[in-house]
Design a protein around this motif. Structure first.
Motif, mmCIF file in Angstrom:
data_model
loop_
_atom_site.group_PDB
_atom_site.id
_atom_site.type_symbol
_atom_site.label_atom_id
_atom_site.label_comp_id
_atom_site.label_asym_id
_atom_site.label_seq_id
_atom_site.Cartn_x
_atom_site.Cartn_y
_atom_site.Cartn_z
ATOM 1 N N UNK A 383 9.117 5.586 -2.876
ATOM 2 C CA UNK A 383 9.010 4.308 -3.589
ATOM 3 C C UNK A 383 9.403 3.145 -2.685
ATOM 4 N N UNK A 384 10.342 3.387 -1.769
ATOM 5 C CA UNK A 384 10.750 2.333 -0.842
ATOM 6 C C UNK A 384 9.608 1.972 0.106
ATOM 7 N N UNK A 385 8.913 3.002 0.620
ATOM 8 C CA UNK A 385 7.804 2.734 1.541
ATOM 9 C C UNK A 385 6.595 2.173 0.808
ATOM 10 N N UNK A 386 6.382 2.604 -0.444
ATOM 11 C CA UNK A 386 5.290 2.031 -1.236
ATOM 12 C C UNK A 386 5.518 0.540 -1.467
ATOM 13 N N UNK A 387 6.777 0.166 -1.662
ATOM 14 C CA UNK A 387 7.109 -1.245 -1.851
ATOM 15 C C UNK A 387 6.884 -2.027 -0.552
ATOM 16 N N UNK A 388 7.256 -1.421 0.591
ATOM 17 C CA UNK A 388 7.070 -2.093 1.881
ATOM 18 C C UNK A 388 5.593 -2.385 2.134
ATOM 19 N N UNK A 389 4.714 -1.387 1.864
ATOM 20 C CA UNK A 389 3.290 -1.594 2.099
ATOM 21 C C UNK A 389 2.658 -2.485 1.034
ATOM 22 N N UNK A 390 3.235 -2.483 -0.176
ATOM 23 C CA UNK A 390 2.713 -3.354 -1.228
ATOM 24 C C UNK A 390 2.872 -4.824 -0.847
ATOM 25 N N UNK A 391 3.897 -5.127 -0.046
ATOM 26 C CA UNK A 391 4.080 -6.497 0.430
ATOM 27 C C UNK A 391 2.945 -6.919 1.355
ATOM 28 N N UNK A 392 2.269 -5.932 1.984
ATOM 29 C CA UNK A 392 1.063 -6.198 2.790
ATOM 30 C C UNK A 392 -0.210 -5.986 1.972
ATOM 31 N N UNK A 433 2.852 0.340 11.990
ATOM 32 C CA UNK A 433 2.507 -0.484 13.153
ATOM 33 C C UNK A 433 1.059 -0.984 13.079
ATOM 34 N N UNK A 434 0.151 -0.126 12.600
ATOM 35 C CA UNK A 434 -1.271 -0.452 12.627
ATOM 36 C C UNK A 434 -1.743 -1.244 11.407
ATOM 37 N N UNK A 435 -1.108 -1.039 10.249
ATOM 38 C CA UNK A 435 -1.583 -1.661 8.996
ATOM 39 C C UNK A 435 -1.679 -3.193 9.090
ATOM 40 N N UNK A 436 -0.647 -3.888 9.603
ATOM 41 C CA UNK A 436 -0.742 -5.361 9.630
ATOM 42 C C UNK A 436 -1.872 -5.892 10.501
ATOM 43 N N UNK A 437 -2.463 -5.039 11.375
ATOM 44 C CA UNK A 437 -3.544 -5.505 12.260
ATOM 45 C C UNK A 437 -4.842 -5.757 11.493
ATOM 46 N N UNK A 438 -5.084 -4.935 10.446
ATOM 47 C CA UNK A 438 -6.379 -4.965 9.763
ATOM 48 C C UNK A 438 -6.192 -5.358 8.296
ATOM 49 N N UNK A 439 -6.744 -6.493 7.900
ATOM 50 C CA UNK A 439 -6.636 -6.952 6.519
ATOM 51 C C UNK A 439 -7.598 -6.241 5.588
ATOM 52 N N UNK A 440 -8.517 -5.437 6.125
ATOM 53 C CA UNK A 440 -9.505 -4.752 5.286
ATOM 54 C C UNK A 440 -8.964 -3.466 4.666
#
Length: 469
Positions: A383-392, A433-440
């Motif tokens: 749930x902590x990591x899901x929240x971190x990625x939800x911010x992106x 590391x890679x997720x913030x690179x691609x908005x798609x």
């Protein structure tokens, strides 16, 4: 009236009210003997933030009156030999005096209301939301805490005095001992201090004194003695003060610490420094009675399983009914068979064990429990990591096979639930590391193959296109 004058008046009113509040809540402390005003009587204020009690003032006058003519003559001769010698400017000392050389006044604590203390089943229900498994341990600690506050509330009702039930918690590393107590601290509105036994030493040696555990509780209670005397102290790593074997040197961090803690556990008045872990000349002292303080001790006790196995296999070691030496090697519930004699053989002295009447164990975590720990608690790791990625604005999911693979890896490390965090950190490093690179990217699914380094994660773009990394 101009705006500037209004602002100045407002500042003056605020300063005056805060000063009144400070003087109401705190009492003055003598700058020489460090006793509070409630013990010495009316203080004599020498300058702002510097007070002296009548006793110390009288001693100063007595010493000055004893100064004879010869001593005075010597001082005068010294001033002639050192013409550049200057007297101390007393006004400069105000900058060196601690601004808050005060302790909280002893206010009469309100009587504890039993209705405000949650019942054992309510405490356990709250613990269930954060702690997976360990049903027996949660039940024991819920009943013990509830009974402790019943004891505090009914302490002076009649001639029957309820004795204190301190606890000893035994469990393998990563089984949730410290986490259980930390969760309990959040749920109960009582002061709770968590201390570590590894740094404790006998008085007079380098390290923390035994009374430092009480000073931590006093700090948690906001320096309110009455509130601290109804608190809970959790002493972690208690197995580290076991009696050292085959040593001819003084055991200042083992048996001596156990002996020093006997009176603390049973109930006694101890002087503890306010706002510090060690007693020194610049820190005021307060007297705390530990009679109503509940002590919970916890430790992993490595090697205790071998002592239990030795005792169990010794009972019948010859003949047709003999137990095999390796019969208990893979027993996951071996710690549950612990006895007081086993703990004494480990190195805890009988007097110390006798002051911890409630002894219970926590089970080692298996694969199913580790999977539940990953996803079910309110603050689960996933749930902590899901929240971190939800911010992106990215959705994160884990397949069931991936969770099982993570649990299997954690079991191999043999560090309990602590291994889960380390494994998840390794898995998520490249993704974070890679997720913030691609908005798609709209969704990431962790697969078993990715956890086992045999493939990549399943990445879903915002147009529902699926890509396997």
């Amino acid at each position: 009236m101009s705006e500037e004058k209004k602002t100045e008046e407002l500042i003056e009113e605020t300063t005056a009210s805060s000063t009144e509040h400070d003087t109401d809540e705190y009492e003055k402390v003598c700058c020489i003997c460090h006793r509070p005003e409630s013990k010495t009587g009316k203080m004599i204020e020498l300058m702002p933030n510097m007070c002296i009690c009548p006793d110390c003032m009288q001693k100063s006058f007595d010493s000055m009156s004893k100064m004879d003519a010869n001593t005075y003559q010597e001082l005068m001769e010294m001033s002639k030999r050192f013409p550049n010698m200057q007297m101390i400017n007393v006004s400069d000392l105000t900058n060196q005096v601690p601004q808050r050389q005060k302790v909280k006044k002893k206010s009469k604590a309100p009587a504890l209301d039993l209705k405000s203390v949650p019942a054992p089943h309510k405490i356990k229900e709250k613990l269930d939301e954060y702690v997976i498994g360990q049903e027996y341990a949660k039940k024991v600690i819920s009943v013990a805490v509830y009974n402790h506050y019943k004891r505090v509330a009914t302490g002076t009702m009649d001639d029957i005095e309820i004795e204190k039930s301190n606890m000893l918690m035994i469990g393998p590393t990563g089984s949730g001992k410290t986490y259980l107590v930390k969760t309990l601290a959040r749920l109960l509105d009582v002061p709770l201090a968590i201390a570590d036994a590894t740094s404790l030493t006998e008085a007079g040696y380098i390290g923390d004194d035994i009374e430092s555990v009480v000073s931590k509780l006093l700090a948690a209670a906001g320096n309110d003695v009455q509130k601290a005397e109804q608190g809970i102290i959790f002493i972690d790593e208690i197995d580290k003060i076991a009696k050292k074997k085959n040593t001819n040197q003084r055991d200042v961090s083992g048996e001596s610490v156990q002996q020093g803690m006997l009176k603390l556990l049973e109930g006694s008045e101890v002087e503890v420094p306010v706002g510090s872990n060690s007693k020194n000349a610049m820190v005021p002292l307060e007297t705390v009675n530990t009679r109503n303080i509940l002590f919970i001790c916890g430790g992993a006790f490595p090697g205790l399983e071998d002592i239990i196995k030795e005792r169990l296999t010794k009972q019948s070691s010859m003949g047709f009914q003999a137990d095999l030496k390796d019969k208990y090697n893979d027993d996951p519930n071996l710690l549950e068979k612990v006895t007081i004699e086993d703990i004494r053989s480990f190195g805890m002295i009988p007097e110390f064990i006798g002051r911890l009447p409630i002894i219970f164990t926590l089970k080692g975590l298996d694969k199913d429990m580790l999977v539940k720990i990953l996803k079910e608690p309110k603050n689960a790791i996933l749930k902590q990591y899901q929240k971190l990625l939800a911010l992106d604005e990215v959705k994160l999911e884990f397949e069931d096979g991936a969770l099982e693979a993570i649990a299997e890896k954690a079991l191999e490390r043999k560090t309990g639930a602590r291994a889960l965090r380390a494994i998840i950190e390794e898995i998520m490093l490249d993704i974070m590391y890679e997720i913030p690179k691609d908005d798609n990217i709209g969704k990431v699914t962790i697969t078993r193959e990715y956890v086992e380094h045999k493939g990549g994660p399943k990445i879903t773009l915002r147009g529902d296109m699926v890509i396997y990394g």
